[in-house]
Design an enzyme around this catalytic site. Sequence first.
Site, PDB file in Angstrom:
ATOM      1  N   GLY A  53       0.826  -1.191   0.000  1.00 24.40           N
ATOM      2  CA  GLY A  53       0.000   0.000   0.000  1.00 24.40           C
ATOM      3  C   GLY A  53       0.860   1.240   0.000  1.00 24.40           C
ATOM      4  O   GLY A  53       2.073   1.178   0.223  1.00 24.40           O
ATOM      5  N   GLY A  82       3.688   7.563   3.492  1.00 21.26           N
ATOM      6  CA  GLY A  82       4.766   6.727   2.976  1.00 21.26           C
ATOM      7  C   GLY A  82       4.264   5.353   2.597  1.00 21.26           C
ATOM      8  O   GLY A  82       3.141   4.974   2.923  1.00 21.26           O
ATOM      9  N   VAL A  99       3.795   1.219   2.387  1.00 16.11           N
ATOM     10  CA  VAL A  99       3.647   0.152   3.377  1.00 16.11           C
ATOM     11  C   VAL A  99       4.064  -1.171   2.745  1.00 16.11           C
ATOM     12  O   VAL A  99       3.657  -1.479   1.632  1.00 16.11           O
ATOM     13  CB  VAL A  99       2.186   0.032   3.855  1.00 16.11           C
ATOM     14  N   ASP A 139      -7.323  11.476   8.886  1.00 16.63           N
ATOM     15  CA  ASP A 139      -7.321  10.856   7.568  1.00 16.63           C
ATOM     16  C   ASP A 139      -8.111   9.560   7.587  1.00 16.63           C
ATOM     17  O   ASP A 139      -7.663   8.523   7.125  1.00 16.63           O
ATOM     18  CB  ASP A 139      -5.884  10.616   7.083  1.00 16.63           C
TER      19      ASP A 139
END
Length: 807
Positions: free
Chosen positions: A497, A502, A504, A615
């Site tokens: 992801g 950043g 993953v 988020d």
Amino acid sequence: MEAPTFFIFLFIVCLSTAADTLSSGWSMKDGETLVSSGQSFVLGFFSPGNSQNRYVGIWYKITPEIVVWVANRDNPLTDSHGVLTFSRDGDLVLVNQSNGIIWSSNLSRVLKNPVAQLLDTGNLVLRENTGLNSDVYSWQSFDHPSDTLLPGMKLGWDLKIGLERRLTSWKSMDDPSPGDYTCRLNIHGLPQVELVSLGSSKKYRSGSWNGKQFSGASVGSNEVTTSVFVYGENEIFFAYEARKSEFIARVLTMNHSGLLQYYVASKRSNAWTIMYSSPNNPCDAYGTCGANGICRANRAPICDCLKGFVPKSPEEWDLLICSGGCMRRIPVDCSKEEGFLKLAKVKLPDLLEFWLNKNMSLKECASECLKNCSCTAYANSDVRGGGSGCLLWFGSLIDIREYEQDDYGQTLYIRLPKSELDFVHNSAKKKRMVITVLMSAIAALFLLAMVYCRRIWNCRIKRKGSKIKEEDIDLPLFDLATIVNATNGFSEDSLIGAGGFGPVYKGNLFTGQEVAVKRLSRNSGQGLEEFKNETILIAKLQHWNLVGLLGCCMEREERILVYEYMQNKSLDYFIFDRERCLMLDWEKRFDIIIGIAKGLLYLHHDSKLRVIHRDLKASNILLDGSLSPRISDFGLARIFASDEKEAKTKRIIGTYGYMSPEYAFDGKFSVKSDIFSFGVLLLEIVSGKRNRGFCHPNHHHNLLGHAWLLWSEDRAMELVDGCLDDSVEPQVQRCIHIGLLCVQKFPNDRPAMSSVVAMLGNESASLPRPKQPGFFMERSSMDLSTAPTHEELHSINAVTVTMLDGR
Ligand SMILES: *[C@@H]1O[C@H](CO)[C@@H](O)[C@H](O)[C@H]1NC(C)=O
Ligand SMILES: *[C@@H]1O[C@H](CO)[C@@H](O)[C@H](O)[C@H]1NC(C)=O
């Protein structure tokens, strides 16, 4: 007459709900429980994980998620007609509907008038009912551990009756039957704790007991526990006691993948927190460096050959994982002169072929070793009082580890030919010369680099120690090498992801544990200290509906967070896909909504920190093995924006489509901006459509506008996802209603998370009427909620954007 009736009633209630004993003639059906007198533990029937099978087990009353003992672990009941009762011989038995015995305490002698009691230590005991509270037990669950060691339980041996108490892992989260791993005390020679996997290959060992501690693990006390090791004539065991602290529950448990984990729960959270996980270092893995190799956790590569030894096959001598092992440079020739090389602070090699004499001195031990041509090393067997006793090793030396810390390890003497010892000394001298020259050069370079570094990259130097600590949190610090290894060097294949914080990666630790590795983008604008502090704060957030943080890594410029790995990807993977959406029926979706709400409630109100997620979106809701929702990326906003006190930020973090109007336009945020995102998420879960990019043939509104139009025309059910043919109308209606309340334009019109949870849970309470939602405006070619100027920069549609406000 009023008062006595009341008391009798109270008495009966107490008897039926809070009894801690089961006497002969009584029985316990599925659904009933015993509760220990201090309200700490419960004995009852349960179904683990996704399983439908029924088991009898014991758990902490405040947090039932970890079952600490299971009676019928390899013989489940398939229905809920099981009964726990006494047999004619006084055995405690679990029987099924047709009175077939599913499990029995298997007493060796008959009890006339048995009584079973659940003690406040979590021990279920069985004894003859003499009317007295005797502590002579005919049977106790502490003698038959499952996968968990509670405070006061013993791991080890009662030599008098030949009883071994060991931990055996569950097969899986859904199946408590004995799995692949055992944790036991091996008392062959000197005692040591061993983690053994099926087929009896060792995974980890503590190193042998040296009178003070296990040579590779400390036994002692910290702020939370005091551990003890008793090495007596009749009993040899390891145990720990709880120290007085804010924690009210604790377990040491071996999970199904062979990790020994220490969990605690505090009064504050009523949820489990991992304090410690072992093995947690590549050097802990049994024999990582092969025969005659030595493991040093702080070096790269971690493996090296013992002095006087060379790799068996140099080409196979992989940097990090080497199994080939080492062999002597010069074969032993017993006729020649020989001596010993002293190796301090090491975990002594495993006791495979050895000889033990507890009365010899170290000097006698050395000459004893020289007498036997196949003796390869020696050491004191007891380090107390300057050292005594003699341990000799024959053959290969396996699983040696060197420690940096002074309080670990002990001294080992390795047998080498004199020539080799001279060689070692000479080469050490030569090396020292070379090293001096090199060091000066390096120092100069380093200074230069530092100046350069500070200026350009503002980089910091890694600190010592393998854990960061604050109050009660011990957050494991991973080596960069471990992370690189686990993710195949951050390979494309392990990428699972990417978001604004950043990429993953999926990683496999050497222990076999799967983890998600988040490599934070560089521009967090944070220094090491702040990152560390924030990470500790995030680690303190522990809730069933939050993804657990396992550790972090901050070497060089890297800022990496290591999380639990979630098998079932994220919510968007299911709800927006026309085939996979079928896997989430309404009941499941409602559970997910409730779970997310509870997680958010915890972040907003219940945790000490009051975290605003900023988020929240479908791709940040991860699903675990049983499709329970886990909120991810929480707390990261803290790392990325430290000017939060102004409640207005220059850096806008969030995702278009989920951002509240006041946040998107003015950068103002509060818990109510999260509520807005939650509302969007709620409507997306119901409709199976994304808010962003939503289009409708009849109008140009986004999903929120569409929902509002339908709702005000009393056609709300038309919003429901086509995948859902089993939806429960009143519940769905209610969710849409709540969703609309959450996406109100003005923050004050949106409910707080506690009200949302209450509204979701109580079907009869009346709800306020929503007004038209935020972003209710027909879009022409430009959609304000999708701000196309920035959209192009961040191509994938659900990506988090991080932008610096240029105003
Ligand atoms: C009850 O247990 C006995 C013995 O384990 C077994 O033979 C029998 O089939 C079981 N009956 C039911 C209804 O499960
Ligand atoms: C009880 O004893 C029987 C026979 O000795 C054995 O098969 C069974 O596994 C034992 N059950 C338990 C729970 O120890």
